[in-house]
Structures are given as structure tokens and as C-alpha cells.
Design an enzyme around this catalytic site. Structure first.
Site, PDB file in Angstrom:
ATOM      1  N   THR A   1     -21.070 -61.796  10.638  1.00  0.00           N
ATOM      2  CA  THR A   1     -21.782 -60.660  11.248  1.00  0.00           C
ATOM      3  C   THR A   1     -22.494 -59.794  10.209  1.00  0.00           C
ATOM      4  OG1 THR A   1     -19.705 -59.462  11.184  1.00  0.00           O
ATOM      5  CG2 THR A   1     -20.295 -60.518  13.255  1.00  0.00           C
TER       6      THR A   1
ATOM      7  N   GLY B   1     -24.428 -61.528  18.237  1.00  0.00           N
ATOM      8  CA  GLY B   1     -25.123 -61.668  19.512  1.00  0.00           C
ATOM      9  C   GLY B   1     -26.597 -61.996  19.340  1.00  0.00           C
TER      10      GLY B   1
ATOM     11  N   CYS C   1     -15.949 -61.427   6.057  1.00  0.00           N
ATOM     12  CA  CYS C   1     -15.682 -60.451   7.112  1.00  0.00           C
ATOM     13  C   CYS C   1     -16.071 -59.070   6.619  1.00  0.00           C
ATOM     14  CB  CYS C   1     -14.219 -60.447   7.513  1.00  0.00           C
ATOM     15  SG  CYS C   1     -13.874 -59.143   8.713  1.00  0.00           S
TER      16      CYS C   1
HETATM   17  C1  LIG Z   1     -15.075 -59.890  18.158  1.00  0.00           C
HETATM   18  C2  LIG Z   1     -15.432 -60.765  17.011  1.00  0.00           C
HETATM   19  C3  LIG Z   1     -14.443 -61.187  16.118  1.00  0.00           C
HETATM   20  C4  LIG Z   1     -14.765 -61.995  15.039  1.00  0.00           C
HETATM   21  N1  LIG Z   1     -13.774 -62.425  14.196  1.00  0.00           N
HETATM   22  C5  LIG Z   1     -14.078 -63.276  13.184  1.00  0.00           C
HETATM   23  C6  LIG Z   1     -13.069 -63.824  12.346  1.00  0.00           C
HETATM   24  O1  LIG Z   1     -11.869 -63.590  12.554  1.00  0.00           O
HETATM   25  N2  LIG Z   1     -13.437 -64.645  11.326  1.00  0.00           N
HETATM   26  C7  LIG Z   1     -14.748 -64.956  11.093  1.00  0.00           C
HETATM   27  O2  LIG Z   1     -15.051 -65.687  10.161  1.00  0.00           O
HETATM   28  N3  LIG Z   1     -15.732 -64.478  11.893  1.00  0.00           N
HETATM   29  C8  LIG Z   1     -15.422 -63.653  12.921  1.00  0.00           C
HETATM   30  N4  LIG Z   1     -16.431 -63.186  13.737  1.00  0.00           N
HETATM   31  C9  LIG Z   1     -17.813 -63.622  13.492  1.00  0.00           C
HETATM   32  C10 LIG Z   1     -18.192 -64.806  14.390  1.00  0.00           C
HETATM   33  O3  LIG Z   1     -17.384 -65.919  14.124  1.00  0.00           O
HETATM   34  C11 LIG Z   1     -19.659 -65.183  14.189  1.00  0.00           C
HETATM   35  O4  LIG Z   1     -19.849 -65.488  12.830  1.00  0.00           O
HETATM   36  C12 LIG Z   1     -20.617 -64.062  14.577  1.00  0.00           C
HETATM   37  O5  LIG Z   1     -20.109 -63.365  15.700  1.00  0.00           O
HETATM   38  C13 LIG Z   1     -22.023 -64.545  14.876  1.00  0.00           C
HETATM   39  O6  LIG Z   1     -22.058 -65.415  15.972  1.00  0.00           O
HETATM   40  P1  LIG Z   1     -22.394 -64.929  17.480  1.00  0.00           P
HETATM   41  O7  LIG Z   1     -23.623 -64.117  17.399  1.00  0.00           O
HETATM   42  O8  LIG Z   1     -22.513 -66.199  18.268  1.00  0.00           O
HETATM   43  O9  LIG Z   1     -21.228 -64.108  17.936  1.00  0.00           O
HETATM   44  C14 LIG Z   1     -16.115 -62.378  14.827  1.00  0.00           C
HETATM   45  C15 LIG Z   1     -17.096 -61.959  15.722  1.00  0.00           C
HETATM   46  C16 LIG Z   1     -16.778 -61.173  16.799  1.00  0.00           C
HETATM   47  C17 LIG Z   1     -17.870 -60.750  17.739  1.00  0.00           C
END
Ligand SMILES: Cc1cc2nc3c(=O)[nH]c(=O)nc-3n(C[C@H](O)[C@H](O)[C@H](O)COP(=O)(O)O)c2cc1C
Ligand SMILES: Cc1cc2nc3c(=O)[nH]c(=O)nc-3n(C[C@H](O)[C@H](O)[C@H](O)COP(=O)(O)OP(=O)(O)OC[C@H]3O[C@@H](n4cnc5c(N)ncnc54)[C@H](O)[C@@H]3O)c2cc1C
Ligand SMILES: Cc1cc2nc3c(=O)[nH]c(=O)nc-3n(C[C@H](O)[C@H](O)[C@H](O)COP(=O)(O)OP(=O)(O)OC[C@H]3O[C@@H](n4cnc5c(N)ncnc54)[C@H](O)[C@@H]3O)c2cc1C
Ligand SMILES: Cc1cc2nc3c(=O)[nH]c(=O)nc-3n(C[C@H](O)[C@H](O)[C@H](O)COP(=O)(O)O)c2cc1C
Ligand code: FES
Ligand code: FES
Lengths: 302, 271, 302, 271
Positions: free
Chosen positions: C192, C216, C129
Site C-alpha cells: 500500500t 484499491g 508494511c
Molecule cells: C486491510 C488490509 C490489510 C493488509 N495487510 C497486509 C499484510 O498483512 N501484509 C502485506 O504484505 N500486505 C498487506 N496489505 C496489502 C495488500 O496485500 C495489497 O498489497 C494492497 O492492498 C494492494 O492491493 P489491493 O489494491 O488489491 O488491495 C493489506 C491491505 C489491506 C487493505
């Protein structure tokens, strides 16, 4: 209103530069852009010799961005000096040349040749092209090699030297520091992010090289972060880029810590962008009572 | 003339089929400067989706009541997000149109004949070419192929301008059954070597390659309009290269937006 | 048609999972999504104790993406086990818990508590994170620490263990290998990208934490590249994510090498996406004569 | 009822000013389920620009000739790319509308009066609240402030439904000169403590804070509709938090999309 910025010994009339590889050799744009109005024209990456580059398809569009693996097709430094520089000089362009090499010697040699060429204002050292094996990334992803190549090229030229850094590393600031410690006058960042698009229908990569470099608005928030981090850790100027498409974006990078900026992908979308960027910066300076654009650099409140 | 970028008003959008449409765009200066075979780069949406412009041949030069160029039309086939936006554009919208760009066709004069070969949306550059050929007086013939009869458009337009039509459909619903290069082959074989012909072709790459082959076989010159993925249309990005062999030299990549899109068929090297 | 995939000892009925932090504790979506239809529900990151998270604004939209710094607000593992797990079990969800920690002991402790809880199917170890100092990134950006924390948690549980990797490093595959060597059953990536948005009008970052994580469609091409690289270098399954918004994207990741995928940001845009993703995968399998979705994994022709 | 996501047809788009518009959307099921104070998440464009949905209060519940709910309207103020797209939407377009979402207002009954306080586009939730209050019979009063007279809309609508209007403009062009909280303060001061009043407020955060302060000063209950940046509207992302202090507990963040957007003014903790 003072738009000038200083990069090493070079004083530029504006912080706006074309990004290498996104503006040809400059001359392609000469009949629609006043090249002398730009802070600098950064031309396409040059090796010692001509290069063919990768077979097409070389680009693919991605969400708010594009992937490219051109493979540094180019005419080589000799033809550049002979065929392009006279016209660039005539047009009053401040020319920065993006220098590539497959070896430290090649980097130094290309730089020496350019240093003898009237009108070349600075050297941007491309140690960060992700798209070809000999594109410098073997130098740009290793701290010691970065130091070595910068030091070698430093010895080869008195021109302002601007290593261009890759974003594909854990800590961009350590590379910025390595560049600074070895005599760089500035650093520019970011080059493209190594990335990949696969077409599920064919199960093949969308571009011939398999992987390519991601550019455009998609990467802007990551690039801003890296510019912010680097600007805090080096005393030399940082030239920022990555997705800049509007005056707002130029200002965002400068406030994050960039002394000047480069515009790449957005020039493809909108080759008439340059006067609009400048007008937008001036409008902002008027509204916020900023007399010199250089006063904005690194003023982020964080 | 250097290219212009104009926020062109959409005057009309005519849907020819579920895929094909013709957009009429107000753009007098671009219209006045366009030559047959040139193209424009259209920004299909404000914002970043899609991000890059899309290249389109100038289909027609529109004229006002006094006969002055007032705009251009583009013939578009919907295949992805950019062309989908053009398909959905409404009169009154504005689209940024950059052009004219690229090297045009060279015209032939009588007694030479101009034989145009169009595959699908490859028809696009041949309306302006037809108009231009009328001024040289060179007889024009159009070999035009598509998937099915409903995919062949503007037949009356060409016929009424004295163009001889040779049609082909892959399902045989109109004209020859199969590829358009078959009737072309027949016609080339039938034509006396002493009577000059220049081939003009635009369409899918396999068709262009076949036309280049026929031109060589029958000793005819050919001008082929290539379609490469283009990032900029202005020579800035080096994405749009085709491999050419110029007199004596080794094959090398040149930018089709600057050195083309129209190339001499003999110069192109196919991978 | 067989959509099942295997992650360690776990057989999932589908390769589709919610991404942690993008699906609450799952129950928020229970009345619009059949939780038992997903391969797994990956719930929000949990520490031992409750956490308040960062003050708003916590997100900002970026080109084809979003930046977030929620700061891992959460109810802590004890309340999760007590308040959320019974209902998740009742709904037939396969629950994977994203485990956070400020120390190796905390990671191990949270994992132990979850291992004793009926219905927890696997542990996703969040060492990536970017948004809080103690969010694991000090573990996830250092190879030795990654090895250490994975090994320690491995000793604490018999459940499938899935370290979640950060993309903010030079070589994601080395971290995947470190995870594998220390007993991980799979790795998931990407978390992210550390990024920043500054509002030029205020000269302040757009979100309260200053920096945040970019997710995203914008990041998809980089994530696909990283999944491809990792899948080539480890034998354990890779769970891919980053910008997945359509069945095409799911297939792209699987063909690149992902055994399963997670969907985060797209679920915000379209919470009814799940059956559509599944239908799109099935349609592709029909068109391409693929009987088992697992047969697609890593089939990229490159 | 669980929220629905419907591709709602744009029935009409009325431009009230250069910034404000009212979109009529066909969405019978959402309309039937909506309660005053609830909101919808609208996808303002297909594709990824803008990417996230935008939250909007349900402005009106539209009804067909038989009086059944047929759709909703939203009152939108153009401030960025998402609202710009809603401003430009055309009848016949379709927009994905997810809802109804969030906790509605609680209604009061006579003898209590309902005093609504709206700042700018904060007017949006009060049309449905007005309709609902008519069924309880509670007298309704609207304190409504804007920058200038041209920014105050639907005055006749509210007046014709028996709502007492107290207007304020920052430039003094209509009603009281200055903030709307000044006439509210006067009215609260003038009202006997024995006569019950509930304040309902929606608008910029400083206004909400001021209303909460006035409610406390005069010992009145308040229901405040908050506006936080929302990523999902469904409790998935934790982006939309406000700080609340619940009975006895320490202040902590709760999701305004689930626990709100309407909160008891006494519970909210302002930073
Ligand atoms: C609002 C938000 C909260 C997130 N919280 C966590 C989290 O608590 N633990 C974690 O491992 N990843 C967290 N992530 C990362 C997502 O699990 C994922 O790895 C990342 O968003 C990429 O995927 P996506 O592009 O489909 O969103 C979070 C992402 C977003 C957007
Ligand atoms: C010089 C030139 C003239 C053209 N003239 C016409 C015309 O008159 N009418 C017409 O319908 N089409 C024409 N095309 C093709 C047209 O540009 C593409 O169909 C269009 O860009 C597809 O965009 P999309 O977003 O709908 O599809 P997508 O497939 O999603 O496009 C994705 C990317 O691929 C590129 N691309 C896809 N197909 C082609 C193609 N065949 N040629 C070049 N690039 C492609 C796009 O530009 C874009 O960068 C021309 C292309 C060129 C190079
Ligand atoms: C529960 C709720 C109900 C709302 N009801 C209405 C309404 O009925 N009419 C109306 O015009 N507006 C309403 N808003 C505000 C509206 O959502 C924003 O004005 C809109 O999202 C701005 O999007 P944009 O792209 O035009 O602007 P941008 O400023 O570019 O938006 C960028 C981001 O900031 C967010 N944002 C910006 N301003 C606000 C704000 N004031 N509140 C919440 N998020 C914001 C956007 O959602 C988006 O994520 C409401 C907000 C909430 C939370
Ligand atoms: C088509 C293309 C070609 C590029 N060629 C080079 C190059 O030759 N040398 C180099 O240093 N960077 C090259 N780049 C990287 C850009 O200079 C720039 O660093 C990157 O695109 C990010 O900026 P942008 O998002 O504004 O495009 C190229 C980028 C693109 C898109
Ligand atoms: S399209 Fe950019 S060089 Fe041809
Ligand atoms: S908007 Fe996502 S939790 Fe409230």
C-alpha cells in the site's frame, strides 16, 4: 473573516489557487470565474519556446482520477508575456507562472524574462512534470540537481520562488529541505504520480505517451500525507494540492500543514467550483470560530 | 454568452434501441443560446465515478407551448460507464449540464445546398442544423449511415422537414449497402461544379477523413465536427487537440473544445 | 485453455492469488470460495509472536480506495502452523505465507518454522508494511537492507522466496533488482501507499494510527506502471497487485509484465469475485486466441 | 448456512423522515436464514463510489402470502454517501446484498424477560428479535430513545406485538426527557433480583457502555450489538475489532463481524 495567507513576501487574499495545467492561461476561464477573487492564478507550464506537446489521446479517466500526458504544449514565455499578461493584469489576477526548462539555463532565462514582466507575482518552478523527458523530472528526482536548479533560479529573480515537487520519490521532505536551503520561498506539492493504463483489448497504453501523471481525488490521501510530512520539516510555506474537490478537502490540506492550496482536476469537473470552495471555508470558520484562515495551518492533532 | 452550468431536470428519457437513447433536459438558458454544432458537458453522476464530464452535441432545442426554448435533448449512444448512466437516467433526476460550448457550424444560403453526412450517433448535431438551415432556405440533404436499419433514427423527423435522405447500412438492411461515403461520392460526382455545395459531417474519424478527401476531390468546402476525448470542454486541459494547418503555417495542435469541435475540412491534418 | 503460471519452482494452476491481509487466513472464506481453485492463498502477515494490532478505527474509505492501518494483528507463526495449516492442507489450498519481522533474525526464524511445515508453498517477505514501525518498511525503503534481509532469508529456506516491495520509493525496479541479486525467486508489488486522511471537523486523523496504507482501484494506474518498470528490469517473475477488481484489470497487469496477480481490496467488496475473474480471463483468451495465459505476460505494445 | 450474495430487487422504499427510510428487498434465501441480530453487507452503488459495502442489521423478515420468507427490510439512517444512496433507491433498482452475517442474539425463555434498549437507528435488530421472542414466550419490553418524537418509529408495530414501550427523547417531546438509560435504570432498580432479565442493546457506543454498566450494577446479563466500521463483514480485513476479555485471558481484539456483532456485555472492554 480573514482569508488571507502569506507566501514569502506575497500576501494572497485567499488560499485558493488554480493548479498549473488545469486552468489554461487563466483567460479561458475569465468569463465564468472572477480571476481577481482567487488567491492566485497559476498558469500552464511555460518553456522558452513554443511546444507542440504529445499527440492525442492525451488523457484517460481512471478510478476517481485521470491520467494525463499533455506534454506541456504551450506558447512559450515570449508570447505569454505579450499575448496573455496584459489581459490578466487588466482582470486583476495575481499571476504565478509555472516555469519549465530542459536545462538550468533555460529555467533561469524563462524566470528572468518573467521577472521583468509587470504583474507576474511569483515563479512556480516545475521540476516535477513526469510526462516529458525534459520536463524537469531529471532535476526533481535528484536532491543535488534540485538544489542546483533552485539556487540558479534564485539568483535570477527577486520574485517569490516556489519549486513544485514530485511525489514520485521516497522522501518528499528531503526535496522540500533542499529547496528551502537553496533559497525557495515556498514549495508546492504534489505534482502528478507517474502511472500507466493499458487497454487489454489492444495491449497498448491508453495514452500516446505510454505513461502519464495521475491526478484527482484518487491521489488525495497520499498528497495529504506528503504535505503533512513536508510542513513538519521546513519553515517555508507549503502549498498543497492533489485531488482537492471540496471545501472539506481544502481544510484537510490546510490542517495538515498547507498554507495555501491549488485545485486542478476538480476545476475540469466543475469550473464553477471557486465561489463554493470559498463559501465552504467561510462556513467552517464560522462554525469553528476561526477568525483567520491562516490560524488553521498545521493544526492537525497528531 | 458565457456558458452556464445548470442542474437540469430530466424531463424524459426515450430508449430508441438497446444502445441509443434521447434525454430531454430542462435548460432554457442553454437552449436559448445554443447554435448548431455546439455541445454541452454533462456530469453523468454525482461523486467520482465517473469523474469527468462527458461531451454531447445539442441534439434538439426543446420549446414550450409558446415556442420559447425550454430545454435541450441529447442523442446518446451507450458505449461505457458515462453513457450507460445517461441510458439509465430517469425522469425527475437532475444532471449538471455545462454549455453551450464550442464553435458552431457556419450556415450556407441558397443557391448553395447543405449536404449533411452522419455516421451513427454523428447524427446528433444535424437536427439543430436542419432547423437553422430552414431559416436560410438552403436545401438540405442527409447522408446517414449505420451498422443496420435498426441503428438509423429520426428518419421521419428529417423527411418531414424537407431533408432529402440518402441512407446506407453496412449490412445492407436499409439504403445503400456499405459505407455512407459511397452514395455521397456518387452524388458529388453527379453534381455540376457550378452548383455550390457545402458538406457538413459528424461521425467516426475514418468517415470524417473520407469526407474531407471527397470534398477536396470535388472542390467542395467541408465543415467537420470532430470528437476528441475532452477533459474540460473549456480550454483548460489541452486534452482535446486536433492537428490543423492554418493559412501558410506549419501543422500544430489546437484545442477542439475552443477552436472546434467544427473545423474546416481543409485545415485538419490527419495523422 | 492453460491458466497455469510458474513462480520459481512452483507451478500454479491459475495466476489469481488473494493478497495478504485481505483474505484473513483463508479459512474465513472457505465456505464461499473454493480455496483449491486459486493459484495461491496468500495469508495475513505473521510475526513470530501474536500481535494485537492498532486500536480502531483501523480503516477509512477514500475516493475509489481505502486507507488501512490494521497494525498486523495476528496469531503468530506457531499458532498459524498448529491451528490453520491442517485445515488449509485439507482444503487443497496452495498456501503462501506473508512473513513479517522486526529484525533480520525474526524474518529468518519465522521462515524456518514455515519451511518445516508441510503445505507451505512459498514465502512472501513483507518488507513493505507502511503501518507499523517494525513492519519491515525500514528494510523495504533501503536498498542495502533489502539485500541483506533477502539474503538472510534465502539462507533460511529452500521454498520459493518472494519479497513484497513497497511503492513508496523513487525506484521500485532497483529494489526488485536488489531482491533478485540476493536470491529471490520472484517479487510481488505493490504494497500500500503511505497516506493520510484528516477529518477537518475534529482536526484528527481518521484512523487511530494517523497514517495508513492506501489500496484499491485508486492506486491501480500507479501500480501498473511499477509492475511494468520492474518486469523490464528483472528476469524473475513479478506478481502484480493494486486495485485489481475485474478480469480486465488482471489482464492489464499481466500484459504490463505480471506473471501472476493478487487481489486485495476487491475481495472485500465482492468475495464472490474469484470465479468471475477466472471466467473473464478465459473469455478474453478465447476472443484473442490465447492458448496459455503465460503467453500474455509482458506483451504490452510500447 | 454460508452467506449468499444476491442482486436483490428493491420492492419498496418508505421514507420515514428526512433521514430515515425502510428498504424492502427481495431476498428469500437470506431472509430464510437470518436470525435476530445478524446483518447484511449492502453494496450501495455499482462502480467505485462508494467503494466498500455498508453493514445493516436485518430489520424485518418479509413474508409472502403463504408466510414463507421472501425478503428482508433494512431500517437506514442517512449519515453519509452510502446511506444517502439507500435513501434515494427506487423500487426496481437492484442492490447486492451479502448475508446473513455475524453471531445472532441468544434468546431467553420465560420466566426471564427480554428488555431491549435501542438508541436511534439501533432499533433495527429488535423487530426480528421481537418476533423470535414471541416464539419463546418471553415477555418483551423496549426502551427506545431518540433525539425527538419524530425520530421514534414503529411504535405501533412493537406495541401490537405485546412489547411494553418505555420511550425517551432528548428534547422531551415524547416519553422521558433525556437519555433512554434513565428509565432503564429506574426499571432495573424496581425489578426484584429474583426475577430474571436479559438486556439487549443496540445504539451509539456511549449508550452501550452505559447499558453494560447498568447490567453489572444490577447483576443482569446483557447482549450488546456493536457497530464498528467494517471493510468486509467476513473476517478478511480485521478492521472491525472490539476489545474483549475472555474468561481468564488478557483483553484482546476480536473481529466483531465474526465474533459479533452481538457480544456479552461482560466481555467487552471499553477504552
Ligand atoms: C486491510 C488490509 C490489510 C493488509 N495487510 C497486509 C499484510 O498483512 N501484509 C502485506 O504484505 N500486505 C498487506 N496489505 C496489502 C495488500 O496485500 C495489497 O498489497 C494492497 O492492498 C494492494 O492491493 P489491493 O489494491 O488489491 O488491495 C493489506 C491491505 C489491506 C487493505
Ligand atoms: C464534441 C463532442 C460531441 C459529442 N456528441 C455526442 C453525442 O451527441 N452523442 C453521443 O452519444 N456521443 C457524443 N460524443 C461522444 C461521447 O462524448 C462519448 O461517447 C462519451 O464521452 C463516452 O463516455 P463513456 O463513459 O460512456 O465511455 P468511455 O469509453 O468509458 O469513456 C471514457 C473516456 O473516453 C472519452 N470518449 C470515449 N469515446 C469518445 C468519443 N467518441 N468522443 C469523445 N470522447 C470519447 C470519454 O469522454 C471519457 O473521457 C461527443 C464527443 C464530443 C467530443
Ligand atoms: C453490524 C452493523 C449493523 C448496522 N446496522 C445498521 C442499520 O440497521 N441501520 C443503519 O442505518 N445503520 C446501521 N449500521 C451503521 C451503518 O453501517 C453506517 O451508518 C453506514 O455504513 C454509513 O455509511 P455512509 O456511507 O452513509 O456514511 P459514512 O460516514 O460516509 O461512512 C464512511 C465509512 O464509515 C463507516 N461507518 C460510518 N458510521 C458507521 C457506524 N455507525 N457503524 C459502522 N460503520 C460506520 C461506513 O461503513 C463507511 O465505511 C450498522 C453498522 C454495523 C457495523
Ligand atoms: C491536464 C493536466 C495538465 C497539467 N499540467 C501541468 C503543468 O503544466 N505544470 C505543472 O506543474 N503541473 C501540471 N499538472 C499537475 C497539476 O498542476 C497538479 O499538480 C496535479 O494535477 C494534482 O492536482 P489535482 O489532483 O487537483 O489535479 C497538470 C495536471 C493535469 C491534470
Ligand atoms: S477539453 Fe480541455 S482543453 Fe479542450
Ligand atoms: S469487517 Fe473485515 S474482518 Fe470484520
Amino acid at each position: 473573516m480573514d482569508l488571507s495567507v502569506r507566501i514569502g513576501s506575497l500576501v494572497l487574499k485567499s488560499p485558493l489557487m488554480s493548479a498549473s495545467g488545469c486552468f489554461g492561461y487563466g483567460l479561458e476561464y475569465a468569463d465564468i470565474v472572477d480571476l481577481s477573487s482567487l488567491g492566485a492564478v497559476v498558469v500552464k507550464g511555460l518553456f522558452l519556446k513554443e511546444r507542440e506537446g504529445h499527440p492525442p489521446p492525451r488523457i484517460v479517466e481512471t478510478p476517481s482520477g485521470m491520467l494525463n500526458a499533455i506534454g506541456l504544449q504551450g506558447i512559450g514565455v515570449h508570447r505569454f508575456v505579450r499575448e496573455k499578461m496584459p489581459e490578466l493584469r487588466r482582470l486583476g489576477a495575481v499571476v504565478i507562472v509555472n516555469v519549465c526548462g530542459s536545462s538550468i539555463d533555460e529555467y533561469a532565462e524563462v524566470t528572468r524574462i518573467l521577472s521583468d514582466c509587470e504583474g507576474v507575482a511569483a515563479i512556480e518552478l516545475n521540476i516535477s512534470c513526469p510526462n516529458i523527458k525534459e520536463g524537469g523530472i531529471q532535476f526533481g528526482c535528484n536532491l543535488a540537481s534540485t538544489g542546483e536548479v533552485v539556487a540558479a533560479v534564485r539568483r535570477a529573480t527577486a520574485l517569490p520562488l516556489i519549486p513544485k515537487l514530485t511525489p514520485n520519490v521516497t522522501s518528499v521532505p528531503s526535496f522540500a529541505r533542499a529547496a528551502e536551503e537553496n533559497g525557495a520561498d515556498a514549495v508546492s506539492l504534489v505534482n502528478t504520480f507517474l502511472a500507466m493504463v493499458i487497454d487489454p483489448e489492444t495491449r497498448r497504453p491508453a495514452i500516446s505517451n505510454g505513461m502519464g501523471g495521475l491526478s484527482g481525488p484518487a491521489i488525495r490521501p497520499i498528497a495529504v500525507r506528503m504535505v503533512y510530512e513536508c510542513a513538519k520539516q521546513v519553515r517555508i510555506p507549503v502549498i498543497g494540492m492533489g485531488g482537492i474537490s471540496s471545501a472539506r478537502d481544502v481544510l484537510e490540506f490546510m490542517i495538515a500543514g498547507a498554507t495555501a492550496v491549488q485545485v486542478g482536476t476538480a476545476n475540469f469537473v466543475d469550473p464553477f467550483i471557486w465561489p463554493r470552495l470559498q463559501a465552504g471555508i467561510e462556513d467552517y470558520m464560522t462554525r469553528h470560530g476561526v477568525a483567520r484562515v491562516a490560524d488553521l495551518v498545521g493544526t492537525v492533532d497528531f | 454568452m458565457p456558458p452556464l452550468d445548470v442542474p437540469a431536470l430530466v424531463l424524459r428519457n426515450t430508449h430508441l434501441s438497446p444502445d441509443y437513447n434521447v434525454l430531454h433536459l430542462e435548460a432554457p438558458a442553454i437552449a436559448a443560446a445554443s447554435q448548431p454544432g455546439q455541445f454541452v458537458m454533462i456530469r453523468t453522476a454525482a461523486g467520482t465515478d465517473p469523474l469527468l464530464r462527458r461531451p454531447f452535441s445539442v441534439f434538439e432545442v426543446l420549446r414550450d407551448a409558446a415556442g420559447s426554448p425550454s430545454g435541450i435533448s441529447v442523442l446518446s449512444k451507450r458505449i461505457g460507464p458515462g453513457t450507460a448512466r445517461l441510458y439509465d437516467a430517469a425522469a425527475g433526476d437532475r444532471l449538471l449540464v455545462l454549455g453551450p460550448l464550442g464553435k458552431p457550424f457556419s450556415l450556407v444560403s441558397p443557391p448553395a445546398e447543405a449536404w449533411m453526412v452522419a455516421g451513427g450517433v454523428g447524427l446528433a448535431p444535424f437536427a439543430t442544423l436542419t432547423e437553422a438551415l430552414r431559416s436560410t432556405g438552403a436545401p438540405a440533404r442527409l447522408f446517414y449511415g449505420g451498422r443496420t436499419r435498426a441503428d438509423l433514427f429520426y428518419l421521419d423527423w428529417f423527411a418531414s422537414r424537407g431533408v432529402t435522405l440518402d441512407l446506407a447500412t453496412e449490412d445492407g438492411s436499409l439504403g445503400a449497402h456499405g459505407r455512407v461515403t459511397a452514395p455521397l461520392d456518387d452524388a458529388l460526382r453527379a453534381r455540376a461544379a457550378s452548383l455550390p455545395v457545402t458538406l457538413y459531417a459528424c461521425g467516426p474519424e475514418p468517415m470524417l477523413k473520407a469526407v474531407a478527401g471527397l470534398a477536396r476531390t470535388y472542390g467542395r468546402s467541408s465543415q467537420l465536427s470532430t470528437e476528441r476525448i475532452m477533459g474540460c470542454g473549456l480550454g483548460g486541459c489541452y486534452s482535446c487537440v486536433v492537428r490543423v494547418r492554418e493559412a501558410g503555417g506549419a501543422p500544430h495542435f489546437v484545442r477542439s473544445c475552443l477552436n472546434g469541435p467544427v473545423f474546416n475540412g481543409d485545415d485538419l491534418v490527419w495523422e
